[in-house]
Design a protein around this motif. Structure first.
Motif, PDB file in Angstrom:
ATOM      1  N   GLY A 100       0.721  -1.334  -0.024  1.00  0.00           N
ATOM      2  CA  GLY A 100       0.006   0.031  -0.112  1.00  0.00           C
ATOM      3  C   GLY A 100       0.670   1.280   0.086  1.00  0.00           C
ATOM      4  O   GLY A 100       1.973   1.361  -0.528  1.00  0.00           O
ATOM      5  N   ILE A 101       0.069   2.419   0.583  1.00  0.00           N
ATOM      6  CA  ILE A 101       0.651   3.603   0.468  1.00  0.00           C
ATOM      7  C   ILE A 101       1.482   3.875   1.803  1.00  0.00           C
ATOM      8  O   ILE A 101       1.000   3.327   3.108  1.00  0.00           O
ATOM      9  N   LEU A 159      -4.023   2.750   8.365  1.00  0.00           N
ATOM     10  CA  LEU A 159      -3.425   1.620   7.180  1.00  0.00           C
ATOM     11  C   LEU A 159      -2.104   1.298   7.684  1.00  0.00           C
ATOM     12  O   LEU A 159      -1.534   0.472   6.822  1.00  0.00           O
ATOM     13  N   LYS A 184       3.040  -5.814  -4.683  1.00  0.00           N
ATOM     14  CA  LYS A 184       2.297  -4.529  -5.085  1.00  0.00           C
ATOM     15  C   LYS A 184       2.741  -4.302  -6.612  1.00  0.00           C
ATOM     16  O   LYS A 184       3.588  -4.390  -7.209  1.00  0.00           O
ATOM     17  N   GLU A 231       1.766  -0.908  -9.192  1.00  0.00           N
ATOM     18  CA  GLU A 231       1.048   0.243  -9.543  1.00  0.00           C
ATOM     19  C   GLU A 231       1.182   0.783 -10.995  1.00  0.00           C
ATOM     20  O   GLU A 231       2.334   0.646 -11.544  1.00  0.00           O
ATOM     21  N   TRP A 272      -2.502   4.529  -9.795  1.00  0.00           N
ATOM     22  CA  TRP A 272      -3.430   3.598  -9.121  1.00  0.00           C
ATOM     23  C   TRP A 272      -2.733   2.238  -8.951  1.00  0.00           C
ATOM     24  O   TRP A 272      -1.775   1.820  -9.711  1.00  0.00           O
ATOM     25  N   SER A 330      -2.226  -3.988  -3.689  1.00  0.00           N
ATOM     26  CA  SER A 330      -1.145  -4.680  -2.788  1.00  0.00           C
ATOM     27  C   SER A 330      -1.842  -5.990  -2.269  1.00  0.00           C
ATOM     28  O   SER A 330      -3.024  -5.998  -1.823  1.00  0.00           O
ATOM     29  N   ALA A 387      -5.521  -4.509  -0.611  1.00  0.00           N
ATOM     30  CA  ALA A 387      -5.919  -3.024  -0.550  1.00  0.00           C
ATOM     31  C   ALA A 387      -5.764  -2.635  -1.980  1.00  0.00           C
ATOM     32  O   ALA A 387      -4.991  -3.185  -2.708  1.00  0.00           O
ATOM     33  N   HIS A 419      -5.475   1.401  -3.945  1.00  0.00           N
ATOM     34  CA  HIS A 419      -4.746   2.524  -3.499  1.00  0.00           C
ATOM     35  C   HIS A 419      -4.617   3.410  -4.811  1.00  0.00           C
ATOM     36  O   HIS A 419      -4.415   3.223  -6.118  1.00  0.00           O
ATOM     37  N   GLN A 423      -6.793   4.701   0.222  1.00  0.00           N
ATOM     38  CA  GLN A 423      -6.346   3.366   0.270  1.00  0.00           C
ATOM     39  C   GLN A 423      -7.510   2.536   1.084  1.00  0.00           C
ATOM     40  O   GLN A 423      -8.016   3.147   2.025  1.00  0.00           O
ATOM     41  N   GLY A 442      -8.941  -1.100   2.397  1.00  0.00           N
ATOM     42  CA  GLY A 442      -8.332  -2.338   2.558  1.00  0.00           C
ATOM     43  C   GLY A 442      -8.962  -3.527   3.165  1.00  0.00           C
ATOM     44  O   GLY A 442      -9.990  -2.938   3.804  1.00  0.00           O
TER      45      GLY A 442
END
Length: 174
Positions: free
Chosen positions: A27-28, A37, A86, A88, A97, A100, A115, A117, A131, A133
């Motif tokens: 994720g972020i 998160l 992950k 993106e 976008w 994950s 998730a 994100h 995000q 999840g």
């Protein structure tokens, strides 16, 4: 305490290989350690793992695959071992976008995280991070708990040196 220590090598412009103790890929990443998160996913400031990370990058997308051996400084039964990944991709000039996943286990629980994100830019200096999840915790011999969370952070450029930032969060344990 060294929270991260690893060695890495770039092979050409596209492939990176890293080995050592680092944050699991998921994720972020935001600096707020109490944000759901990070706190509810157990991916916080002291939750690094030893492992091998493969990073592949192209012009408009990137992907990461992280093999997790757990924190080797912890007792063996506590180490969360598994895999994380992950992907993106860019959608336009100021839009990224991704998805994950993280799947780990030890003697006391298995954890599965997923998730979607987004990182979006607007105008000159305004942005949105979001995000959404799901968290699945499964202690041995117990019914798995499935929870979910939302994190949204909005930053509005008001003037050259002034930004207004707001964060929204939601978490449910089941």
């Amino acid at each position: 305490i060294s929270r991260e220590h690893y060695l890495g090598v770039r092979i050409g412009r596209e492939l990176g290989v890293y080995a050592g103790m680092m944050n699991p890929v998921f994720g972020i990443r935001v600096p707020d350690h109490s944000a759901y998160l990070r706190s509810k996913t157990l991916l916080n400031q002291n939750d690094q793992s030893h492992g091998l990370l493969l990073h592949y990058e192209r012009e408009s997308w990137q992907s990461d695959l992280h093999f997790l051996a757990g924190n080797l400084l912890q007792a063996t039964p506590l180490r969360q071992r598994g895999i994380a990944g992950k992907i993106e991709t860019d959608w336009g000039k100021d839009s990224r976008w991704g998805v994950s996943g993280l799947f780990t286990t030890n003697e006391y629980r298995s954890r599965n995280l997923g998730a979607i994100h987004a990182r979006l830019g607007f105008g000159h200096g305004s942005a949105f991070l979001g995000q959404l999840g799901v968290i699945r915790e499964a202690p041995p011999g117990s019914t798995p708990q499935i929870g979910g969370y939302w994190f949204g952070q909005y930053s509005l450029a008001v003037a050259r040196v002034l930004n207004l930032t707001a964060t929204t969060e939601f978490y449910t344990a089941d």
